[in-house]
Write a protein that holds these residues in place. Structure first.
Motif, PDB file in Angstrom:
ATOM      1  N   LEU A 219     -33.083 -27.397 -14.242  1.00  0.00           N
ATOM      2  CA  LEU A 219     -31.917 -26.629 -14.673  1.00  0.00           C
ATOM      3  C   LEU A 219     -31.624 -25.489 -13.705  1.00  0.00           C
ATOM      4  N   ILE A 220     -32.660 -24.775 -13.286  1.00  0.00           N
ATOM      5  CA  ILE A 220     -32.462 -23.664 -12.353  1.00  0.00           C
ATOM      6  C   ILE A 220     -31.892 -24.165 -11.026  1.00  0.00           C
ATOM      7  N   THR A 221     -32.427 -25.278 -10.539  1.00  0.00           N
ATOM      8  CA  THR A 221     -31.977 -25.821  -9.247  1.00  0.00           C
ATOM      9  C   THR A 221     -30.532 -26.294  -9.304  1.00  0.00           C
ATOM     10  N   ARG A 222     -30.213 -27.081 -10.331  1.00  0.00           N
ATOM     11  CA  ARG A 222     -28.841 -27.574 -10.458  1.00  0.00           C
ATOM     12  C   ARG A 222     -27.892 -26.438 -10.860  1.00  0.00           C
ATOM     13  N   GLY A 223     -28.427 -25.461 -11.586  1.00  0.00           N
ATOM     14  CA  GLY A 223     -27.615 -24.299 -11.926  1.00  0.00           C
ATOM     15  C   GLY A 223     -27.233 -23.504 -10.690  1.00  0.00           C
ATOM     16  N   SER A 335     -24.780 -38.336  -6.109  1.00  0.00           N
ATOM     17  CA  SER A 335     -25.561 -37.774  -5.018  1.00  0.00           C
ATOM     18  C   SER A 335     -25.923 -36.321  -5.312  1.00  0.00           C
ATOM     19  N   GLU A 336     -27.124 -35.905  -4.932  1.00  0.00           N
ATOM     20  CA  GLU A 336     -27.532 -34.522  -5.132  1.00  0.00           C
ATOM     21  C   GLU A 336     -26.674 -33.564  -4.317  1.00  0.00           C
TER      22      GLU A 336
END
Length: 338
Positions: A219-223, A335-336
């Motif tokens: 969550l932190i990374t995608r946030g 894709s990331e």
């Protein structure tokens, strides 16, 4: 050189910053609109509602008199809730016009103005004419009042379009346990400061639901990707978001029990309603209005922010936390780097 600093707002962060400025050798007056709080700070040197058990410097002066606070001032530090920033700035200007002071204006609040969605430095620029200020700067980064009070090691950023002003703020605040870096990307620093509160609510909700470290890290990374996406769309520099006011502030706010936004999300995840959370918190939860602002800005710019949209649905549309987590996980693969 000793400077006189007026700190507007005497909550946890404002009062601890005021105390630190006294420790740094400055003359400091902390302004509050509550008589009892001013009396407690002056007579008992405590601020129990906001920072229980902490004893403030005896040289810290508290007042409800804005004219006294701003008399002969070199710098003004705003640490008031976002929703009253404009009002307090308007009140301050009428005093500055009387006393002729032209201080550097600093703010250490984190949010976007509800309705206009403006950054707080924009609000200050609009309300404080150039003849009543020397510059505007922002102080932001991974910092909890509770830890700064204990003189834990803390690193933050001072940002201003005027780099000399940022250096002045750096000199004003920096000491053995509080290190300040300079930055000229005010947009990135303020957007990171405001939007990390949104993600922190989501991280708290995951904890409240019982999810572990893998989920929180995701969550932190995608946030952070969402924060960067929106910030860059408004002119921020991408590198700012991997700095102290970006990923640094996001990590501390999305993982710590000291964070009101994390605690609010945690209680939502445990089944409390938003109103129940607000009623029991006793202090402003900046991430709630910031979520609305971020959601509307994303719609305006046509930017994909699925985590922010999900948190918005929980806060403003009454959606169940578990169901929005399931919806996020079941989205179509992508894709990331998109």
């Amino acid at each position: 050189m000793v400077k006189k600093v007026a700190v507007l707002g005497s909550g946890s962060w404002g009062s601890i910053l005021a105390n630190m400025l006294v420790e740094n050798g400055n003359k400091v007056v902390a302004w509050t609109n509550m008589e009892e709080q001013a009396k407690e700070l002056n007579e008992k040197h405590t601020n129990e509602h906001y920072v229980p058990g902490f004893t403030y410097e005896k040289d810290l002066i508290a007042t409800t008199d804005l004219e006294m606070a701003l008399d002969g001032v070199d710098a003004v530090l705003f640490v008031v809730p976002t929703k009253v920033m404009r009002l307090v700035a308007q009140q301050m200007v009428s005093v500055l016009e009387k006393n002729g002071a032209k201080p550097i204006i600093i703010h250490a609040s984190k949010g976007l103005e509800l309705g206009t969605h403006k950054r707080l430095s924009q609000v200050l620029e609009e309300e404080i004419p150039e003849q009543n200020r020397s510059a505007i700067a922002v102080l932001s980064g991974p910092s909890h009042a509770e830890e700064v009070a204990k003189k834990d090691l803390t690193l933050v950023t001072a940002a201003s379009a005027d780099l000399e002003a940022a250096k002045t703020v750096q000199e004003l605040f920096m000491n053995k346990y509080f290190r300040v870096y300079t930055n000229n990307d005010v947009i990135g620093v303020e957007m990171g400061a405001a939007l990390k509160n949104v993600i922190a609510i989501g991280a708290g909700a995951l904890h409240g639901l019982g999810y572990g470290d893998d989920a929180k890290a995701a969550l932190i990374t995608r946030g952070l990707a969402e924060i960067s996406r929106l910030g860059v769309a408004f002119g921020a520099k991408p590198l700012t978001f991997i700095g102290l006011s970006g990923v640094g502030d996001l990590i501390v706010t999305a993982t710590s029990v000291h964070s009101r936004n994390w605690r609010a999300g945690n209680e939502l995840g445990q089944g409390m309603s938003l109103q129940e959370v607000i009623d029991t918190m006793g202090m402003v939860i900046e991430g709630v209005p910031s979520t609305k602002a971020a959601y509307e800005l994303a719609q305006q710019k046509n930017i994909s922010m699925p985590i922010t949209e999900s948190i918005y649905d929980v806060l403003y549309n009454g959606k169940d936390v578990k169901s929005v987590v399931a919806d996020l996980m079941e989205r179509e693969g992508k894709s990331e780097l998109d």
